[in-house]
Design a protein around this motif. Structure first.
Motif, short mmCIF file in Angstrom:
data_model
loop_
_atom_site.label_atom_id
_atom_site.label_comp_id
_atom_site.label_asym_id
_atom_site.label_seq_id
_atom_site.Cartn_x
_atom_site.Cartn_y
_atom_site.Cartn_z
N HIS A 252 0.84 -1.21 0.00
CA HIS A 252 0.00 0.00 0.00
C HIS A 252 0.87 1.26 0.00
O HIS A 252 0.68 2.17 -0.82
N GLN A 253 1.84 1.32 0.91
CA GLN A 253 2.68 2.52 1.02
C GLN A 253 3.59 2.68 -0.20
O GLN A 253 3.72 3.79 -0.74
N LEU A 254 4.21 1.60 -0.63
CA LEU A 254 5.12 1.69 -1.77
C LEU A 254 4.38 2.03 -3.05
O LEU A 254 4.91 2.75 -3.91
N SER A 255 3.16 1.54 -3.19
CA SER A 255 2.38 1.81 -4.40
C SER A 255 1.93 3.26 -4.48
O SER A 255 1.57 3.75 -5.55
N ARG A 256 1.92 3.95 -3.33
CA ARG A 256 1.47 5.34 -3.30
C ARG A 256 2.62 6.33 -3.26
O ARG A 256 2.40 7.54 -3.23
N PRO A 348 8.46 5.56 1.92
CA PRO A 348 8.56 4.17 2.39
C PRO A 348 9.98 3.62 2.29
O PRO A 348 10.42 2.85 3.11
N ILE A 349 10.68 4.01 1.24
CA ILE A 349 12.08 3.63 1.06
C ILE A 349 12.83 4.89 0.68
O ILE A 349 12.47 5.57 -0.26
N GLY A 350 13.87 5.22 1.40
CA GLY A 350 14.61 6.44 1.08
C GLY A 350 15.90 6.52 1.85
O GLY A 350 16.22 5.67 2.68
#
Length: 562
Positions: A252-256, A348-350
């Motif tokens: 959910h988070q990565l897709s947004r 989410p990823i950074g």
């Protein structure tokens, strides 16, 4: 119905498992050796009784009107399962046709053997069940269960008899035309074997013409049960469920996130922190985050290939419950809420956040409901910048922090400081500061940080550095006034003198004013002007007085006021 996840405990076939291609010279010998009426009667002491054989088929799932041929035939007796791969076969050899067409000395036990299976046999091999089979030799456990008011699906039937079968949907709907995996072999063997075993649980209440079949099943019952193994799968299930628990939120988070285009992929999922924690905490049998795991959770996510990579998206977000229950906000309240959400947003990823974090573009769908996005699009505010992307939709970026410091007060103090130190008119000091790109770049960031934060203090140091450079540029220009050097030229020179930058850094870091060294540095610049590449007072003998460098700039979405 098939479960999406593993069971904590299940049963599986543990006897002899054989696998051959139909074209193999060994296939006929293996088949006739395992499914021999003579072997059954001698080994199980079953004189004149019919041999019972579980029979099932698998094929690549039909999609978009396709009619894929049977790829695998499964045969099971009391101690052996034979998997017969039929990929590429256009017809059945005589020995296999003889088995399918045999009379009641060999009873074939099937499950939900309907028109689809019969049509597949005809389309795959040209073998017509209606014309060539002895129908009385085929016993369908689904029909037996239905006649007794019991569940007809094999999994539910097994559950009714407290027989925990593991029939994973991801395996049942997999590609049976490819080389079989270990999971496919187990699945296929269990299907045929437990059809045979479940027959015996249904027979006591079955038709009156089943007496010989009941006797045959009683003769092999002990052997059947000896070849059923219970598997303690609790640790694997615990690992599976722990990983599943964080999967949906990760997708959910990565897709947004920005640039996601409404989906994510395996590599990004593996970088998601909660996923990494779940994987690291596993004990016992390890659950891998791979395509198979994602397919086992097909009730949560959808997998598809794009550009050669496996992508994942949330299966269905359904109705937006927030939209149904959330309070309708006035414009000012909505803008303030969006500001706070943008402040709190973390990709989410950074990368690890720096002392002065970058102001990010954030997809509106990552922080707002659909109704809130619709309301926001009709608002106007100088606190939020917007852009639009064809894949990510409406993008938002913080233009002013809800608790930002007074940037105009900072500018007034900076003008006063430069005017006092450089002994120039305040209007001229303001003109120089507002024309200084680096000063204005730092000053503009005050709008997007919180007052009294480390970020504000870092910006203040940058502003002080620019004031000091402009002050020293004026002092140096005064020293070089005889040769007509303007303060702008002096500023550009100072910015590239390594010695001067070192002195400036020490002054800003520790507040240490090194007037003598600064005077030495200025004197050296004046002495060598305009050739300031060489200086006997530089910090390292092999380092030129001046150094230059360039920075690569990244392109950002074009902002507009909301």
């Amino acid at each position: 119905m098939m479960s999406h996840g593993p069971l904590a405990e299940y049963v599986t076939f543990s006897g002899t498992l054989l696998e051959y291609d139909l074209a193999s010279e060994k296939a006929q010998a293996a088949f006739e050796g395992a499914f021999s009426v003579l072997r059954f009667r001698e080994q199980c002491d079953a004189v004149d009784l019919p041999l019972l054989v579980g029979l099932d088929f698998e094929w690549k799932p039909d999609k978009a009107g396709s009619d894929n041929p049977i790829a695998l035939m499964q045969f099971a007796c009391w101690d052996t399962v034979l998997l017969l791969r039929t990929v590429g076969a256009a017809e059945l050899p005589g020995w296999l046709r003889a088995f399918l067409e045999s009379g009641e000395e060999i009873l074939k036990v099937v499950a939900s053997f309907d028109l689809a299976d019969k049509r597949k046999l005809k389309n795959s091999f040209g073998w017509d069940f209606e014309e060539q089979a002895v129908k009385a030799s085929y016993w369908d456990i689904a029909e037996l269960a239905g006649a007794q008011g019991l569940p007809q699906g094999m999994l539910k039937m097994a559950q009714y008899f407290e027989l925990p079968l593991q029939k994973l949907k991801s395996v049942g709907t997999s590609n049976w035309s490819a080389e079989l995996t270990l999971e496919q072999r187990r699945y296929a063997a269990d299907d045929a074997f437990f059809q045979l075993y479940l027959l015996g649980r249904l027979l006591p209440s079955a038709r009156s013409d089943s007496r010989s079949m009941q006797a045959s099943w009683s003769a092999i019952r002990e052997e059947l049960e000896r070849n059923i193994k219970k598997v303690d799968n609790s640790k694997y299930k615990a690992n599976f469920m722990a990983l599943r628990a964080v999967l949906l939120d990760a997708v959910h988070q990565l897709s947004r996130a920005l640039g996601a285009g409404g989906c994510t992929d395996l590599n990004q999922l593996k970088q998601f922190q909660a996923i990494q924690v779940a994987l690291a905490q596993q004990t016992g049998p390890v659950v891998q985050l791979n395509a198979q795991f994602l397919r086992q959770n097909s009730d949560l996510v959808v997998c598809f290939y794009r550009d050669g990579r496996l992508h994942v998206r949330v299966r269905s977000e359904g109705s937006d419950s927030e939209d149904q229950e959330e309070e309708v906000l006035e414009t000012e309240e909505l803008i303030l809420k969006v500001q706070e959400l943008l402040v709190a947003y973390k990709p989410p990823i950074g990368k690890k956040p720096s002392a002065l974090r970058e102001v990010l573009w954030v997809p509106a769908r990552a922080i707002l409901s659909k109704s809130q996005i619709a309301s926001l699009e009709s608002c106007r505010s100088d606190c939020i910048e917007t852009s639009y992307d064809s894949e990510d939709g409406l993008l938002l970026r913080l233009a002013r922090h809800p608790r930002a410091p007074d940037d105009h007060k900072h500018l007034e103090l900076s003008v006063h400081s430069l005017s006092e130190l450089s002994q120039i008119d305040p209007a001229e000091a303001k003109s120089r500061l507002t024309a200084d790109e680096k000063f204005m770049q730092s000053w503009s960031r005050l709008r997007v940080v919180e007052a009294n934060s480390d970020e504000e203090r870092a910006i203040t140091r940058s502003l002080r550095a620019r004031i000091r450079i402009l002050t020293d540029a004026q002092l140096l220009a005064n020293r070089l006034s005889g040769v007509g050097v303007q303060w702008r030229v002096a500023r550009d020179c100072l910015e590239q003198v390594t010695w001067y930058r070192q002195l400036l850094g020490e002054h800003l870091a520790r507040g240490a004013e090194k007037a003598d060294e600064l005077e030495e540095c200025f004197s050296e610049i004046v002495r060598t002007w305009p050739n300031v590449e060489v200086s006997k007072k530089r910090k390292r003998r092999n380092e030129p007085l001046c150094s230059t460098g360039t920075k690569r700039r990244t392109r950002e979405p074009e902002p507009k006021s909301l």
